[in-house]
Design a protein around this motif. Structure first.
Motif, PDB file in Angstrom:
ATOM      1  N   PHE A 220      50.805  43.759  39.569  1.00 56.95           N
ATOM      2  CA  PHE A 220      50.424  43.946  40.958  1.00 56.95           C
ATOM      3  C   PHE A 220      49.994  42.580  41.490  1.00 56.95           C
ATOM      4  O   PHE A 220      49.086  41.964  40.941  1.00 56.95           O
ATOM      5  CB  PHE A 220      49.267  44.953  41.031  1.00 56.95           C
TER       6      PHE A 220
ATOM      7  N   LEU B 177      49.013  40.037  44.923  1.00 53.01           N
ATOM      8  CA  LEU B 177      48.579  39.982  46.312  1.00 53.01           C
ATOM      9  C   LEU B 177      49.286  38.845  47.042  1.00 53.01           C
ATOM     10  O   LEU B 177      49.535  37.787  46.467  1.00 53.01           O
ATOM     11  CB  LEU B 177      47.065  39.764  46.394  1.00 53.01           C
TER      12      LEU B 177
ATOM     13  N   CYS C  38      45.220  48.546  45.758  1.00 53.11           N
ATOM     14  CA  CYS C  38      45.033  48.104  44.371  1.00 53.11           C
ATOM     15  C   CYS C  38      44.821  49.265  43.399  1.00 53.11           C
ATOM     16  O   CYS C  38      45.178  49.153  42.238  1.00 53.11           O
ATOM     17  CB  CYS C  38      43.913  47.084  44.263  1.00 53.11           C
TER      18      CYS C  38
ATOM     19  N   LEU D  57      44.507  44.936  50.084  1.00 47.23           N
ATOM     20  CA  LEU D  57      43.733  45.282  48.892  1.00 47.23           C
ATOM     21  C   LEU D  57      43.538  46.782  48.711  1.00 47.23           C
ATOM     22  O   LEU D  57      43.309  47.244  47.595  1.00 47.23           O
ATOM     23  CB  LEU D  57      42.359  44.604  48.939  1.00 47.23           C
TER      24      LEU D  57
END
Length: 163
Positions: A102, A104, A91, A88
């Motif tokens: 983007f 995860l 980000c 994270l």
């Protein structure tokens, strides 16, 4: 044909990305270039690889994916970049370079499909840069991005393209 480059140093993630692409692009012809290191992707880009979409891991062995995108794909209208990471803390760093999405890790199929659809929409909205060539009485459009080099043979011009 759509050119897609993947770069992730985890073999399992590369396999998952290939599977997600195959599921999402059933009606779209594409050519896939998968790389397990940023050096391999940089080498291919140096030898003419110009992907329409690049899916890059941010934390790569030896180089940051954000820096890699800035180095290899400085023109955001040419290559649509999708960043993926399991961390994270990246980000906000992704905004140092142009990108369309983007994601995860672990990757979710729905989120991946949305990212891919956005990249495709941006890519399709770009004006097609083509060279119009007359061969006999026929006019033919050759995309500039597909031309590797031109060769003059007397009064003829030979186009050497990626495919």
């Amino acid at each position: 044909m759509l050119n897609i480059a993947l770069c992730d140093d985890e073999a399992a993630v590369l396999r998952q990305l290939q599977q997600l692409l195959a599921e999402a692009l059933t009606d779209t012809p594409y050519h896939l270039h998968a790389f397990s290191s940023p050096a391999a992707l940089a080498h291919a880009a140096g030898h003419g690889l110009a992907p329409d979409i690049a899916i890059l891991d941010i934390r790569l062995e030896g180089q940051n994916g954000i820096q890699l995108a800035r180095q290899l794909f400085p023109d955001p209208t040419r290559t649509q970049v999708i960043f993926i990471t399991g961390y994270l803390e990246f980000c906000s760093s992704v905004y140092e370079t142009a990108h369309v999405y983007f994601l995860l890790k672990p990757l979710q199929a729905d989120a991946f499909r949305r990212a891919l659809e956005k990249a495709l929409a941006v890519h399709r909205a770009l004006p097609a840069q083509c060279l119009t060539v007359q061969t006999g009485t026929r006019l033919q459009r050759v995309p500039l991005a597909s031309i590797r080099y031109l060769e003059s043979q007397g009064r003829k011009l030979v186009f050497h393209c990626q495919e």
